[in-house]
Write an enzyme that holds these catalytic residues in place. Sequence first.
Site, PDB file in Angstrom:
ATOM      1  N   ASP A  13      42.602  49.911  37.729  1.00 26.58           N
ATOM      2  CA  ASP A  13      41.944  49.031  36.627  1.00 26.58           C
ATOM      3  C   ASP A  13      40.454  48.974  36.980  1.00 26.58           C
ATOM      4  O   ASP A  13      39.674  48.121  36.193  1.00 26.58           O
ATOM      5  CB  ASP A  13      42.636  47.771  36.649  1.00 26.58           C
ATOM      6  CG  ASP A  13      42.340  46.966  37.847  1.00 26.58           C
ATOM      7  OD1 ASP A  13      41.824  47.267  38.794  1.00 26.58           O
ATOM      8  OD2 ASP A  13      42.823  45.600  37.651  1.00 26.58           O
ATOM      9  N   GLU A  31      49.197  35.472  34.925  1.00 25.82           N
ATOM     10  CA  GLU A  31      48.904  36.469  35.969  1.00 25.82           C
ATOM     11  C   GLU A  31      49.904  37.290  36.583  1.00 25.82           C
ATOM     12  O   GLU A  31      50.023  38.281  36.816  1.00 25.82           O
ATOM     13  CB  GLU A  31      47.931  35.889  37.379  1.00 25.82           C
ATOM     14  CG  GLU A  31      46.679  35.409  36.787  1.00 25.82           C
ATOM     15  CD  GLU A  31      45.675  36.318  36.285  1.00 25.82           C
ATOM     16  OE1 GLU A  31      45.853  37.515  36.522  1.00 25.82           O
ATOM     17  OE2 GLU A  31      44.997  36.009  35.439  1.00 25.82           O
ATOM     18  N   THR A  89      43.628  43.982  44.464  1.00 24.55           N
ATOM     19  CA  THR A  89      43.619  42.647  43.683  1.00 24.55           C
ATOM     20  C   THR A  89      44.562  41.986  44.760  1.00 24.55           C
ATOM     21  O   THR A  89      45.733  42.169  45.028  1.00 24.55           O
ATOM     22  CB  THR A  89      44.029  42.622  42.281  1.00 24.55           C
ATOM     23  OG1 THR A  89      43.139  43.202  41.479  1.00 24.55           O
ATOM     24  CG2 THR A  89      44.337  41.241  41.755  1.00 24.55           C
TER      25      THR A  89
END
Length: 287
Positions: A89, A71, A94
């Site tokens: 995205d 990640e 995030t």
Amino acid sequence: MPQRPAKRLSLTALAGVTLVLPALALGGTSAASAAAPAVGSGLSARIQAAAPGLDDPHKKDIAMQLVCSAENSSLEWRKYFAYIEPYDDGRGYTGGIVGFTSRTGDMLELVENYTKAKPGNPLAAYLPALRKANGSDSHSGLGKPFEEAWRKAAQDKAFQDAQEALRDRMYFNPAVKQAKDDGLRTLGQFIYYDAIVMHGPGNDSDSFGGIRKSALAKAKPPSQGGDEKAYLNAFLDARKKVMKKEEAHSDTSRVDTAQRVFLNDGNFDLEPPLKWKVYGDSYRIDK
């Protein structure tokens, strides 16, 4: 150049953050999860009893390092309590140690849980904006002030605890339980966990449940008398098909040059030393 996934840390994302680390290697694993019985054939139960599962604190730390390498291109997963990025995205913001997102609702739940534990925290003021953003990729009402508030909150052990608790309840514990029910050892438990973190715990074809269903159509797990390696290869094959559907996940090296390497080596207990590559970068865990 291999494509990087959407969840990437900018050079400034962690600037000025001081972490409050827990006294134990990892916290938040429920007693129910830790004590979950091995289910399946007597053979798979005896195999599982011979070595610690992924819910062993040291194995869990290894799992977090492995996920972090994919990640965030790092093994230092505890730094990522402070991680927060807006991406184009489709997931909105995030953030955090497993990439909670503003679109999918887990970021909202995280901030709600944190606010219940500690009212008046730096993120509480952004709950209305997070509720509006839930289900969309909107950044409205968030922006730089929200990012600064997130990094400030990440210095608070209560926010770190909230991240670990939600990770365990939503992702880690369900993955480990299902893997044990399927008669899988530590590596299989990790393979399930990594999949549920990326694809979510749902049952549609592109979520963890759908990937597992596709694997079950190709091979039997040990709990049904199947071969563990054959079943895990079927699961990884099914996961790769799903990953390739989405541009942000189309690089499948976390499967090809990491999980499949451990599987081909027969390292079902996920025992160090571990050597793997993600996006061409090499990593190792020696103990």
